[in-house]
Scaffold this motif. Sequence first.
Motif, short mmCIF file in Angstrom:
data_model
loop_
_atom_site.label_atom_id
_atom_site.label_comp_id
_atom_site.label_asym_id
_atom_site.label_seq_id
_atom_site.Cartn_x
_atom_site.Cartn_y
_atom_site.Cartn_z
N GLU A 1 1.37 -0.56 -0.09
CA GLU A 1 -0.15 -0.03 0.38
C GLU A 1 0.78 1.23 -0.21
N ALA A 2 1.93 1.62 0.53
CA ALA A 2 2.77 2.21 0.83
C ALA A 2 3.49 3.14 -0.34
N PHE A 3 4.42 1.57 -0.88
CA PHE A 3 4.72 1.76 -2.22
C PHE A 3 4.14 2.32 -3.37
N ALA A 4 2.86 1.92 -3.14
CA ALA A 4 1.90 2.28 -4.37
C ALA A 4 2.16 3.49 -4.81
N LEU A 5 2.62 4.29 -3.57
CA LEU A 5 2.30 6.08 -4.72
C LEU A 5 4.02 6.24 -5.73
N GLY A 6 4.08 5.03 -4.91
CA GLY A 6 5.92 5.38 -6.88
C GLY A 6 4.86 5.30 -8.22
N GLY A 7 3.08 4.42 -8.22
CA GLY A 7 3.39 4.22 -9.81
C GLY A 7 3.89 3.40 -10.04
N GLU A 8 4.54 3.86 -11.82
CA GLU A 8 5.31 3.11 -12.36
C GLU A 8 6.75 2.47 -12.10
N ASN A 9 7.19 3.79 -11.03
CA ASN A 9 8.17 3.35 -10.71
C ASN A 9 8.10 2.16 -9.55
N THR A 10 7.69 1.89 -8.96
CA THR A 10 7.08 0.89 -7.86
C THR A 10 6.98 -0.14 -8.79
N ASN A 11 6.39 -0.51 -9.73
CA ASN A 11 5.36 -1.87 -10.51
C ASN A 11 7.21 -2.58 -10.96
N ARG A 12 8.39 -1.36 -11.49
CA ARG A 12 9.73 -1.74 -12.48
C ARG A 12 10.04 -1.50 -10.93
N LEU A 13 10.61 -1.49 -9.99
CA LEU A 13 11.10 -2.13 -8.46
C LEU A 13 10.13 -3.76 -8.63
N ASN A 14 9.25 -3.63 -8.21
CA ASN A 14 8.94 -5.41 -8.13
C ASN A 14 9.44 -6.43 -9.39
N ALA A 15 9.57 -5.18 -10.10
CA ALA A 15 9.78 -6.36 -11.75
C ALA A 15 11.36 -6.65 -11.25
N TYR A 16 12.02 -5.92 -10.59
CA TYR A 16 13.02 -6.48 -10.03
C TYR A 16 13.44 -7.12 -9.23
N LEU A 17 12.78 -7.16 -8.54
CA LEU A 17 13.08 -7.26 -6.93
C LEU A 17 12.93 -8.32 -6.83
N PHE A 18 11.21 -9.31 -7.18
CA PHE A 18 10.07 -10.04 -7.28
C PHE A 18 11.61 -11.77 -7.68
N PRO A 19 12.02 -11.86 -8.99
CA PRO A 19 13.14 -12.75 -9.98
C PRO A 19 14.05 -12.94 -8.88
N LEU A 20 15.00 -12.12 -8.01
CA LEU A 20 15.28 -12.30 -7.00
C LEU A 20 15.30 -12.36 -6.21
N LEU A 21 14.00 -12.44 -5.64
CA LEU A 21 13.92 -13.43 -4.23
C LEU A 21 13.35 -14.72 -4.50
N GLU A 22 12.63 -14.41 -5.30
CA GLU A 22 12.07 -15.85 -5.80
C GLU A 22 12.89 -16.85 -6.30
N GLY A 23 13.56 -16.39 -6.94
CA GLY A 23 14.49 -17.22 -8.33
C GLY A 23 13.69 -17.00 -9.44
N ALA A 24 14.24 -16.86 -11.07
CA ALA A 24 13.74 -17.32 -11.88
C ALA A 24 15.07 -17.74 -13.14
N ALA A 25 13.61 -18.61 -13.68
CA ALA A 25 14.43 -19.17 -14.91
C ALA A 25 15.46 -19.24 -15.86
N ASP A 26 14.95 -17.02 -16.24
CA ASP A 26 15.84 -16.57 -17.13
C ASP A 26 17.16 -16.49 -16.47
N SER A 27 17.25 -16.30 -15.34
CA SER A 27 18.61 -16.12 -14.11
C SER A 27 19.76 -16.99 -14.12
N PRO A 28 20.76 -15.95 -14.31
CA PRO A 28 21.58 -16.98 -14.64
C PRO A 28 22.15 -17.18 -13.86
N GLY A 29 21.98 -17.40 -12.23
CA GLY A 29 22.80 -17.33 -10.96
C GLY A 29 22.31 -18.86 -10.20
N ASP A 30 22.56 -19.34 -9.12
CA ASP A 30 21.23 -20.82 -8.59
C ASP A 30 21.36 -20.40 -7.81
#
Lengths: 197, 197
Positions: free
Chosen positions: B44-73
């Motif tokens: 709720e608090a971060f929503a003030l950032g609009g699309e910037n926050t969406n772009r933050l989440n798009a970077y953050l979530f794959p790092l925390l959850e792991g992603a098939a396209d990530s070179p690390g393991d």
Amino acid sequence: MTATFSGPRLSRLRVPARDELTPSARRLADTTEKAEGYVPNWIEAFALGGENTNRLNAYLFPLLEGAADSPGDLTGREREILATIVSVTNGCSYCHALHVDTLGKVLEDHWLAHRIGLHHAEVAELSDRERLLADLALTLTHTPGEISDDRIEALRAVGLSDEDIFEAVQVISIINATNRITLALGVLPDEQIFANR
Amino acid sequence: MTATFSGPRLSRLRVPARDELTPSARRLADTTEKAEGYVPNWIEAFALGGENTNRLNAYLFPLLEGAADSPGDLTGREREILATIVSVTNGCSYCHALHVDTLGKVLEDHWLAHRIGLHHAEVAELSDRERLLADLALTLTHTPGEISDDRIEALRAVGLSDEDIFEAVQVISIINATNRITLALGVLPDEQIFANR
């Protein structure tokens, strides 16, 4: 240390060859080379992150350059003042050199950019709003738990909206991240920056 | 302080109403509410950032959850150990509570998660590789300039590839960013986390 490097080493970690790059990373390298005349070392070093790095850049660039879809409305000068002060404060030599150089271009005054980076409190050319933003960058970098309601009120009092303040917080925070990535890799400062100053 | 809040305040800055959210932010709020039974205050608090926050989440979530396209393991356990240690170290109460709770779920052991967050050096259950990653998180948070070639070599010696190391560096660095954003806003810890532990 690997045997990949001849001459000064670009990064502590493996540096991907150009033909390993993701399409988006290759595009970034090509565009930057066309614009600046060279590929900055951070772009080569960070390419090891593949799509993760592409997602980092997709977040970072709109914050540094401003974006039509951003709710905040900081000036380009303010964004780069924040990036410069955080980079100098964190002792990231690569980021220090890069952001002071970019700020110098934004201000069309490299001497002023260096003075802001090294000790903004003594720089009379800053507006009250810029000085408060610069102070915020220092506190949020060194002692983030000390941000108070009063600090936020003071930022509002110089005309910043809550959206502007949040954008400044995001710029400061992501540069704290990129500084740490750069320091961990020990990215070699670009000689092209120093050659001309 | 604005008059927007009744009861404990969710954020120092304005909190957008649900109908102001970008489609992507609304989707995140809805999915999380369905999964967790509530919308965490940071969303709720971060929503003030609009699309910037969406772009933050798009970077953050794959790092925390792991992603098939990530070179690390890195393992999910390693990612969350890093996020927890950085959050506790930075004194971010919100992030401390959230990441210890998530780590507890990953480990299926909340007591172990608390012990790792509070003083990982004393936790015998960690592997050598996890301990070295945890040490890296502390150094890169407090004194990022002290990362050395030897530290990187030690990480390689326990089986981490350069891609894994870079991924760990990115996780540590982005959590340093989200901790600072959360501290700047003074996001109120979710009572739902504390209610059940």
